[in-house]
Scaffold this motif. Structure first.
Motif, PDB file in Angstrom:
ATOM      1  N   ARG A   1      56.243  27.579  43.062  1.00 27.25           N
ATOM      2  CA  ARG A   1      56.412  28.109  41.771  1.00 27.25           C
ATOM      3  C   ARG A   1      55.610  27.438  40.852  1.00 27.25           C
ATOM      4  O   ARG A   1      54.594  27.690  40.222  1.00 27.25           O
ATOM      5  N   ARG A   2      55.701  26.046  40.678  1.00 28.59           N
ATOM      6  CA  ARG A   2      54.763  25.383  39.393  1.00 28.59           C
ATOM      7  C   ARG A   2      53.607  25.321  39.642  1.00 28.59           C
ATOM      8  O   ARG A   2      52.208  25.003  38.973  1.00 28.59           O
TER       9      ARG A   2
ATOM     10  N   GLY B   1      52.014  26.983  41.367  1.00 23.15           N
ATOM     11  CA  GLY B   1      50.680  28.821  41.732  1.00 23.15           C
ATOM     12  C   GLY B   1      50.861  29.203  43.083  1.00 23.15           C
ATOM     13  O   GLY B   1      49.736  30.150  43.070  1.00 23.15           O
TER      14      GLY B   1
ATOM     15  N   LEU C   1      60.850  24.645  46.269  1.00 25.43           N
ATOM     16  CA  LEU C   1      60.361  25.791  45.949  1.00 25.43           C
ATOM     17  C   LEU C   1      59.634  26.269  44.654  1.00 25.43           C
ATOM     18  O   LEU C   1      59.351  26.318  44.253  1.00 25.43           O
ATOM     19  N   GLU C   2      60.792  25.178  43.418  1.00 27.89           N
ATOM     20  CA  GLU C   2      59.618  24.921  42.330  1.00 27.89           C
ATOM     21  C   GLU C   2      58.948  24.108  42.297  1.00 27.89           C
ATOM     22  O   GLU C   2      58.139  24.837  41.484  1.00 27.89           O
TER      23      GLU C   2
END
Length: 220
Positions: free
Chosen positions: A153-154, A156, A149-150
């Motif tokens: 997120r990074r 985008g 998930l990170e």
């Protein structure tokens, strides 16, 4: 099936054939710390975990955080020394990653390993990821979905628009929990152990995926 916008790659056993070198460095760790545990058991108990989680799994939950990272740092330095002498990618990875980027796909690395191992691998592959998420960022190891998930997120990119590439059951499970599709790279586990409704392909390596026209099929 909607076309993906990004790929997220596990590192060890997926991008690079590093598990034999990790096994040898865990043997060094086992002897140094007097662990009465075979290496196969150590590998089974540490798969997917971040460094501090690995040390606590082997030496006890009371090992302080700083000390746990110090100990695993010693082990990983030995791993890099070993793997530097026998470095090899999982067949076809570099070409596959380059072709994916050529098709407009972003890609990230999501690993329980630390920044030193990641830099070591990317430097030798002569590649640069668009983003990464690692165990030494304070993220829990797989099968918790946090690392994937990170990474999304990074990048985008929403999780449903990402495809995870994994070689281990915990990673396949983490992808499902992250709401992502997955591709099983069967370098360390048989296909039957890397199955799931979210698994859209299984292959021995990236050369096989390429021969199956995997990238072309995503946009068919």
């Amino acid at each position: 099936m909607s076309a993906p916008r990004a790929f997220i790659f596990d590192m060890d056993g997926t991008m690079v054939d590093s598990m034999p070198a990790h096994a040898r460095s865990w043997e060094w760790f086992r002897q140094r710390h007097g662990l009465d545990m075979p290496v196969d058991e150590i590998l089974r108990r540490t798969t997917g975990r971040n460094g501090a989680e690995c040390v606590r799994e082997l030496l006890g939950a009371d090992v302080p955080e700083d000390r746990a990272w110090e100990l695993v740092g010693e082990k990983e330095a030995v791993y890099r020394e070993i793997f530097a002498e026998e470095f090899r990618e999982v067949a076809g990875f570099t070409a596959f990653a380059s072709q994916a980027r050529g098709r407009g796909l972003k890609w990230a690395v999501a690993t329980g390993g630390d920044r030193h191992n990641l830099a070591f691998v990317l430097d030798r592959l002569h590649l640069q990821a668009d983003a990464d998420a690692r165990g030494d960022m304070g993220l829990p190891g797989k099968p918790d979905p946090a690392i994937f998930l990170e990474a999304a997120r990074r990048l985008g990119v929403p999780p449903p628009d990402c495809i995870v590439f994994e070689d281990a059951p915990f990673g396949i499970e983490a992808a499902a929990r992250a709401g992502m599709r997955a591709v099983a790279i069967c370098t360390t586990h048989p296909a039957a152990e890397l199955a799931g409704k979210h698994v859209i392909a299984q292959a021995r390596d990236f050369e096989e995926l390429t021969k199956k026209n995997f990238l072309e099929s995503l946009h068919a």
